[in-house]
Write a protein that holds these residues in place. Structure first.
Motif: not given
Length: 568
Positions: A62, A66, A69, A99, A103
């Motif tokens: 994951d 992240f 991207n 961001r 996370l």
């Protein structure tokens, strides 16, 4: 050819035909049982490792998505790769770190997220845990040097330790713009975090096997992931034994090592398995006990029987078997054997007595052979004196002869002291001096302490008489020397008796016959010597040695007699 084997080996071999397969079977079964139990315990540990490994790899996947991207599609990140207004750069960086925070809130394992922007000279970070100023400074300095050298940019996760904190680092970016995630391995969930410590311990090691978490404790119990990389499980050798199960995560590049306290195989076996294990141990204990009983009841009696037979073979007729045995057959054999030996002993004594009677008859016959020979010589000497009318010498000679005959007519079947034999020789020499015109001279040299040494009667006298009769040379005085000394070797002591003269010596053919080991034919010249040899052979059982030799002038006769304490 038939191969012989002892009963001891035969019994053991027969027992081994049954015991060895049984022990092998039980050993294999127990080994299989222990192995199966360990496999079952290890399988439980592997399930636990799989659960935590899968959870970490999912979180790392994951995070990879992240960060990919962010680096590839985030507009703010793309703008920050180029030089821009400080205020706008600050706002774009704030969007990115916000961001990051989202996370970190989602993934509790993240220790920090970092943003490095060389073009705009910006550095931003968000921490997911509480770290000291020194730890933060050290991590930031390492990351700056890392982004400048770019050796691991774009590669998989890798391990870096800051003090006692191990981090999994992931670096993405290029051209001075980098996004970095640091996963704190101490923040990963572990069995010991939610359960009793005794139920299992999970810790991590890098690809080289170096322990990353719980280092002191893992070193104390002897964990070595690199050495056991190919083993499905293994047992540690520390103060407390653990069963270790480990798995390597290709995604994270670390070892997952799970330790289960190993409380012994008995805690994991059912009743039937424990019973079979106890039976196996019981059989192993019975093996030495069975051997002890066999040795006591069978092997020892048989060994004593063989030992007794060997003793009897060596001449010990008093040896007997012990009859105190628990086995009836051995007791019967022992009693029968002892009775048989008693009868054999009686028969042997009877045969020995008959043999002694025969030897005494032979000795008496030999003695009778010597006596007429000497008597005739004396009578000839008296006849010569009578012809010369030397009545005084005849009287003296008759007195000397009577002394001599007094000794001669004693029980000559027994041995006599050496002193008596030498006295007999002196009487004989007196007779010679009275009757011969050129009488021989006799010298006696006897070692002190040999006066009572016992020898066959008329032995030395026979050799002296033989020298007087056959060794005299015309016109020369015959000199005879008698010596008696003791000799000692490393093995035995002997008494050496020798008679030496200066006469003509033995004829070569006769000398060779006298020194031969076999029987010597009787002749008119050697009847006395052969009688002496025969008597010595009978009395000393062949242990006495004779030596006949010629000297430069004359001859020598030596007798070597074993020096025993007493000989009757």
């Amino acid at each position: 050819m038939k191969i012989h084997i002892s009963s001891k080996k035969q019994i053991i071999q027969v027992l081994m035909l049954f015991v060895v397969p049984l022990v092998v079977f039980l050993g294999v079964y127990n080994f299989y049982t222990v192995r199966a139990m360990n496999d079952r315990i290890a399988e439980s540990g592997r399930s636990t490792v799989y659960l935590y490994q899968t959870s970490l790899e999912k979180d790392l996947g994951d995070i990879d998505i992240f960060m990919a991207n962010l680096v590839a599609g985030d507009a703010n990140y793309q703008q920050l790769r180029y030089r821009m207004d400080p205020m706008e750069a600050h706002l774009c960086a704030k969007e990115i770190t916000d961001r990051y925070q989202e996370l970190i809130t989602t993934k509790q394992i993240i220790g920090g997220m970092f943003l490095f922007l060389d073009q705009n000279e910006l550095y931003r970070e968000r921490y997911g845990g509480s770290y000291s100023y020194e730890q933060k400074t050290a991590l930031e300095q390492y990351l700056r040097e890392l982004t400048r050298s770019e050796p691991t940019v774009g590669k998989d996760w890798f391990v870096h330790r800051v003090g006692e904190i191990p981090f999994l680092l992931r670096v993405l970016g290029s051209n001075g713009a980098y996004s970095i995630c640091a996963v704190d391995l101490n923040r990963l969930s572990k069995p010991q975090d939610t359960a009793d410590y005794e139920n299992g311990v999970l810790f991590y090691a890098d690809g080289e096997g170096e322990i990353l978490t719980a280092r002191d404790w893992a070193a104390e119990i002897g964990v070595d992931p690199a050495t056991h990389a190919r083993d499905p499980y293994y047992l540690t050798r520390g103060p407390q034994e653990y069963l270790a199960v480990q798995s390597f995560s290709e995604a994270a590049g670390i070892w997952f090592v799970y330790l289960l306290p190993y409380k012994g195989i008995l805690n994991h076996l059912d009743f039937i398995q424990i019973l079979l294990l106890a039976v196996s141990v019981f059989i192993l204990v019975l093996i030495p006990i069975s051997y002890y009983l066999l040795k006591r009841l069978f092997f020892t009696p048989m060994e004593q029987l063989v030992k007794t037979m060997n003793a009897i073979k060596s001449g010990d007729l008093e040896a007997k078997m012990d009859s105190d045995y628990r086995i009836v057959e051995f007791k019967q054999v022992s009693d029968t054997f002892n009775e048989m030996m008693g009868e054999i002993k009686e028969l042997k004594i009877s045969a020995y007595e008959k043999e002694l009677e025969l030897q005494q008859a032979q000795l008496q016959y030999l003695q009778i052979q010597i006596r007429p020979h000497f008597f005739l010589n004396c009578l000839k000497n008296l006849y010569a004196l009578a012809q010369e009318r030397q009545f005084g010498q005849i009287q003296q000679m008759i007195l000397a002869l009577s002394d001599y005959l007094r000794c001669l007519f004693r029980d000559n079947m027994k041995l006599v002291p050496l002193a008596d034999e030498l006295r007999n020789v002196c009487n004989y020499m007196r007779l010679q001096r009275m009757s011969a015109s050129s009488p021989p001279v006799c010298e006696v040299e006897a070692e002190e302490g040999l006066a009572d040494f016992r020898i066959p009667p008329l032995s030395l006298l026979t050799f002296v008489e033989n020298s007087v009769k056959h060794a005299s040379l015309p016109g020369e005085e015959l000199r005879i020397t008698i010596r008696a000394i003791r000799l000692e070797t490393e093995e035995e002591r002997y008494v050496n008796l020798s008679v030496t003269d200066n006469g003509s010596g033995f004829p070569p053919d006769r000398l060779e016959e006298l020194n031969s080991a076999g029987q010597v034919a009787y002749s008119e010249q050697c009847v006395g010597i052969m009688n002496v040899k025969h008597r010595f052979a009978l009395l000393y059982q062949g242990k006495c040695v004779f030596s006949f030799r010629n000297l430069q002038k004359g001859s020598s006769i030596e007798i070597f007699i074993p020096d025993e304490e007493e000989r009757k």
